[in-house]
Motif scaffolding. Structure first.
Motif, PDB file in Angstrom:
ATOM      1  N   ARG A 288      -0.370   5.371   3.253  1.00  0.00           N
ATOM      2  CA  ARG A 288      -0.647   4.707   4.520  1.00  0.00           C
ATOM      3  C   ARG A 288      -0.960   5.708   5.622  1.00  0.00           C
ATOM      4  N   ARG A 289      -1.446   5.164   6.713  1.00  0.00           N
ATOM      5  CA  ARG A 289      -1.706   5.986   7.889  1.00  0.00           C
ATOM      6  C   ARG A 289      -0.389   6.443   8.503  1.00  0.00           C
TER       7      ARG A 289
ATOM      8  N   TYR B 205       3.981  -1.447   9.638  1.00  0.00           N
ATOM      9  CA  TYR B 205       3.202  -2.277   8.726  1.00  0.00           C
ATOM     10  C   TYR B 205       4.071  -3.425   8.233  1.00  0.00           C
TER      11      TYR B 205
ATOM     12  N   GLU C 164       4.903  -5.729   5.605  1.00  0.00           N
ATOM     13  CA  GLU C 164       4.653  -5.866   4.174  1.00  0.00           C
ATOM     14  C   GLU C 164       4.605  -7.323   3.725  1.00  0.00           C
TER      15      GLU C 164
ATOM     16  N   LEU D 265       5.267   6.839   9.103  1.00  0.00           N
ATOM     17  CA  LEU D 265       4.203   5.890   8.798  1.00  0.00           C
ATOM     18  C   LEU D 265       3.991   4.966   9.993  1.00  0.00           C
TER      19      LEU D 265
ATOM     20  N   ILE E  83       0.831  -1.204   0.000  1.00  0.00           N
ATOM     21  CA  ILE E  83       0.000   0.000   0.000  1.00  0.00           C
ATOM     22  C   ILE E  83       0.866   1.255   0.000  1.00  0.00           C
TER      23      ILE E  83
ATOM     24  N   VAL F 181      -3.335  -0.459   7.613  1.00  0.00           N
ATOM     25  CA  VAL F 181      -2.820   0.884   7.338  1.00  0.00           C
ATOM     26  C   VAL F 181      -3.542   1.551   6.176  1.00  0.00           C
ATOM     27  N   ARG F 182      -4.507   0.869   5.591  1.00  0.00           N
ATOM     28  CA  ARG F 182      -5.204   1.434   4.442  1.00  0.00           C
ATOM     29  C   ARG F 182      -6.110   2.575   4.889  1.00  0.00           C
TER      30      ARG F 182
END
Length: 351
Positions: free
Chosen positions: A247-248, A259, A261, A256, A244, A269-270
């Protein structure tokens, strides 16, 4: 996941299992905004049936047809816009297909014509007067010239808006964009999920070199430790390597959120639509844009800008992934207003 219906609605045994299976295995995996929309639209119908003393949907085609007909009459008398009414009917049609019940929305010529005439008689126009204000290329350039990103948050937000404009992305498309979807060599973005892409093959959209440069700068900022001034370690889950793209961020907007991956299907995190909406409002405030731009403004504005610069309907369809020429044709008509006969007359006479 519970069915989005009130306790007073009873489901016949022959279709309860089909509905439960869908909501347990499919519904929970849909985007949260889609879930809320379906639940809200169907519950509105349930409330209407209760108030009108109607039985709701069952195995009778005639019953379902009459329920929807009376519901449409009430909707057309309300202040709801054309698109909202059509969306609610679409949600009901979806439910009927899930429940494997007779679906007059699809199969009744009488109901189709009734809905069409009811919308027309009640002045429910297909194109709302309150559409998103277009973010044209001139307005986008003003934003890019004004907003100088100082933080990762601002860099992410500015990059997202430029990508949405270039590729004519909807909010639900931009939140799914992955690093791997960007083809820098060919200036292209692979849009893997789109409401117009029923085959699931994906669509390629153009992205400009300036937007690609913004993506690179955003990733570089995300991978740099803000306080230490060094690049984050390869094992740091706050790095942005793949997956993504948008991200948040942490509360301070400098990093960020962690996350992994390596985990497939991790949506933690979307961003959601509310986040995309706030991004547009933040950038508008930073750039001093007074127009009420929304996440759909980029798609609309890009289409209008294409039309203003002489793009053909097929070119506009390809740029935005539209299946028909109806919507790009509407935007082309909107752009042509300033080039029409009355506009030329006014210019000639100095009005």
């Amino acid at each position: 996941m519970k069915l989005p219906v009130s306790a007073t609605v009873e489901f016949a045994h022959q279709y309860r299992d089909a509905v439960n299976q869908y909501f347990e295995e499919i519904f929970a995996r849909l985007p949260k905004n889609t879930q809320r929309a379906y639940m809200s639209d169907f519950n509105e119908f349930v409330i209407f049936c209760e108030q009108a003393s109607l039985p709701g949907f069952n195995t009778s085609f005639e019953n379902n047809e009459q329920c929807i007909k009376q519901y449409v009459e009430v909707l057309c008398q309300s202040p709801l816009a054309y698109r909202t009414i059509k969306r609610r009917l679409s949600a009901l049609s979806k439910f009927l297909r899930i429940a494997r019940l007779p679906n007059p929305i699809i199969h009744s010529v009488y109901l189709k014509d009734f809905v069409k005439l009811a919308l027309k008689e009640n002045e429910k126009f297909q194109f709302s007067r309150h559409q998103a204000v277009p973010l044209t290329i001139d307005l986008l350039e003003k934003i890019n010239d004004t907003v100088i990103p100082d933080t990762l948050l601002e860099m992410r937000d500015l990059t997202l808006i430029n990508l949405m404009f270039d590729a004519l992305l909807r909010a639900d498309e931009v939140v799914r964009v992955c690093v791997e979807d960007i083809d820098k060599r060919n200036s292209a973005l692979l849009v893997l999920t789109s409401k117009n892409d029923q085959s699931g093959k994906g669509q390629y959209r153009y992205i400009s070199p300036s937007t690609i440069a913004m993506v690179d700068e955003y990733i570089a900022m995300a991978n740099m430790h803000p306080s230490r001034g060094v690049e984050r370690d390869a094992s740091d889950q706050r790095r942005l390597n793949k997956g993504i793209l948008f991200r948040r961020l942490s509360n301070k907007g400098h990093a960020l959120l962690p996350y992994d991956e390596g985990i497939s299907g991790n949506h933690a995190v979307r961003l959601e639509y509310s986040s995309i909406y706030r991004i547009w409002k933040r950038i508008a405030a930073l750039a001093g844009v007074k127009e009420n731009i929304t996440p759909h403004s980029g798609r609309v504005g890009a289409a209008v800008s294409l039309a203003e610069n002489g793009a053909t309907l097929p070119e506009m369809q390809l740029a935005g992934g539209w299946r028909s020429a109806q919507m790009p044709g509407h935007y082309g008509q909107q752009a042509a207003v300033t080039k029409g006969g009355m506009a030329k007359l006014s210019t000639h006479r100095g009005r």
